[in-house]
Write a protein that holds these residues in place. Structure first.
Motif, short mmCIF file in Angstrom:
data_model
loop_
_atom_site.label_atom_id
_atom_site.label_comp_id
_atom_site.label_asym_id
_atom_site.label_seq_id
_atom_site.Cartn_x
_atom_site.Cartn_y
_atom_site.Cartn_z
N VAL A 117 -55.52 63.56 -7.25
CA VAL A 117 -56.21 64.85 -7.16
C VAL A 117 -55.50 65.78 -6.19
O VAL A 117 -55.30 66.96 -6.48
N SER A 118 -55.10 65.27 -5.04
CA SER A 118 -54.43 66.12 -4.05
C SER A 118 -53.08 66.60 -4.55
O SER A 118 -52.73 67.78 -4.39
N LYS A 119 -52.32 65.73 -5.17
CA LYS A 119 -50.98 66.09 -5.65
C LYS A 119 -51.05 67.10 -6.80
O LYS A 119 -50.41 68.16 -6.75
N GLU A 120 -51.82 66.78 -7.83
CA GLU A 120 -51.90 67.67 -8.99
C GLU A 120 -52.66 68.95 -8.66
O GLU A 120 -52.32 70.03 -9.16
N GLY A 121 -53.70 68.85 -7.84
CA GLY A 121 -54.44 70.04 -7.47
C GLY A 121 -53.59 71.02 -6.70
O GLY A 121 -53.64 72.24 -6.94
N PHE A 122 -52.78 70.53 -5.76
CA PHE A 122 -51.87 71.39 -4.99
C PHE A 122 -50.86 72.06 -5.93
O PHE A 122 -50.59 73.26 -5.81
N LYS A 123 -50.33 71.29 -6.85
CA LYS A 123 -49.33 71.81 -7.78
C LYS A 123 -49.92 72.87 -8.71
O LYS A 123 -49.34 73.96 -8.88
N ASP A 155 -44.10 55.30 1.55
CA ASP A 155 -43.06 55.99 0.79
C ASP A 155 -43.65 56.95 -0.25
O ASP A 155 -43.09 58.02 -0.49
N GLU A 156 -44.76 56.56 -0.86
CA GLU A 156 -45.37 57.42 -1.87
C GLU A 156 -45.94 58.68 -1.24
O GLU A 156 -45.87 59.77 -1.84
N VAL A 157 -46.52 58.55 -0.06
CA VAL A 157 -47.03 59.72 0.64
C VAL A 157 -45.88 60.67 0.98
O VAL A 157 -45.98 61.89 0.81
N PHE A 158 -44.77 60.12 1.44
CA PHE A 158 -43.60 60.95 1.73
C PHE A 158 -43.11 61.66 0.47
O PHE A 158 -42.76 62.85 0.51
N GLY A 159 -43.08 60.95 -0.65
CA GLY A 159 -42.64 61.57 -1.90
C GLY A 159 -43.54 62.72 -2.34
O GLY A 159 -43.06 63.76 -2.79
N ARG A 160 -44.83 62.55 -2.18
CA ARG A 160 -45.76 63.63 -2.53
C ARG A 160 -45.57 64.83 -1.59
O ARG A 160 -45.64 65.98 -2.02
N GLY A 161 -45.36 64.54 -0.32
CA GLY A 161 -45.13 65.63 0.63
C GLY A 161 -43.85 66.38 0.33
O GLY A 161 -43.81 67.62 0.44
N LEU A 162 -42.81 65.68 -0.08
CA LEU A 162 -41.54 66.33 -0.40
C LEU A 162 -41.67 67.20 -1.65
O LEU A 162 -41.16 68.32 -1.69
N ASP A 163 -42.35 66.68 -2.66
CA ASP A 163 -42.57 67.48 -3.88
C ASP A 163 -43.40 68.73 -3.57
O ASP A 163 -43.09 69.82 -4.07
N VAL A 166 -41.25 71.45 -1.86
CA VAL A 166 -40.40 72.19 -2.80
C VAL A 166 -41.23 73.15 -3.64
O VAL A 166 -40.82 74.29 -3.90
N GLN A 167 -42.40 72.71 -4.07
CA GLN A 167 -43.28 73.59 -4.86
C GLN A 167 -43.72 74.80 -4.04
O GLN A 167 -43.75 75.93 -4.54
#
Length: 215
Positions: A117-123, A155-163, A166-167
């Motif tokens: 929800v946090s990743k897709e909602g932010f995007k 690592d997954e949290v870092f990946g979401r933060g990096l994406d 960039v967005q």
């Protein structure tokens, strides 16, 4: 009060009528508190420990509490192939303040469905019309949230933060340049890991592209 006298035998002084009436009805506050049992010497040697079999529930995070109360107007919909978000209202009508900041703070979550929800909602919120004008004033609050995600040990949290970084850079452009100094340290630390080297390099190239020559 009762009187105990020790002589040849034990003699107990009988209670008077007045004394019986006093003892029959307890007082709300006694003049002399009851003696507390003294701790045993073994108590110091064997302190009480938490029962490992007792039910222990961690308090929910801020993002989880807001999600449970309906503070985030979107829900996860499980699909046969992939999941998606279902918004309760059009994302264009949702105020960015504080929702975009809340979603950025949710990037540090490690449990489902908060991670999705946090990743897709932010995007998806950054894809609406007029997102640039709405997101730029929130940069002082968004960057600290992204910094925490980029510094996370997961690592997954870092990946979401990096994406998400960039967005956000693609939307706000050069307005992010003044905040990059707070984020590059965490990126350089992960750059030493082989598994993130290529992804971070691509992200830095995009930050340079969206930020212009100043970046």
């Amino acid at each position: 009060s009762n009187v105990l006298r020790m002589s040849s035998g034990i003699h107990i002084k009988p209670k008077t009528a007045v004394q019986k009436s006093k003892t029959s009805s307890p007082l709300p506050c006694s003049e002399e508190p009851a003696l507390k049992p003294q701790p045993k010497p073994s108590d110091k040697l064997n302190p009480k420990t938490i029962d490992p079999f007792s039910a222990y529930s961690q308090p929910p995070s801020t993002f989880a509490a807001i999600y449970a109360k309906g503070g985030i107007p979107c829900r996860l919909v499980h699909g046969s192939v992939k999941h998606r978000l279902q918004w309760e209202c059009l994302p264009e009508t949702v105020p960015f303040d504080p929702l975009l900041v809340t979603l950025a703070e949710g990037l540090r979550e490690t449990k489902h469905p908060y991670t999705f929800v946090s990743k897709e909602g932010f995007k998806e919120l950054l894809m609406v019309e007029g997102a640039t004008e709405k997101a730029i004033p929130l940069l002082p609050r968004l960057v600290p949230a992204l910094k925490i995600a980029l510094a996370h040990s997961d690592d997954e949290v870092f990946g979401r933060g990096l994406d998400a970084l960039v967005q956000l850079s693609a939307v706000v452009g050069p307005s992010l340049n003044g905040h990059l100094k707070h984020l590059l340290t965490n990126l350089s630390r992960r750059l030493m890991h082989k598994k993130f080297r290529e992804k971070i390099t691509v992200a830095l190239q995009k930050l340079e592209q969206y930020g212009g020559k100043v970046s």
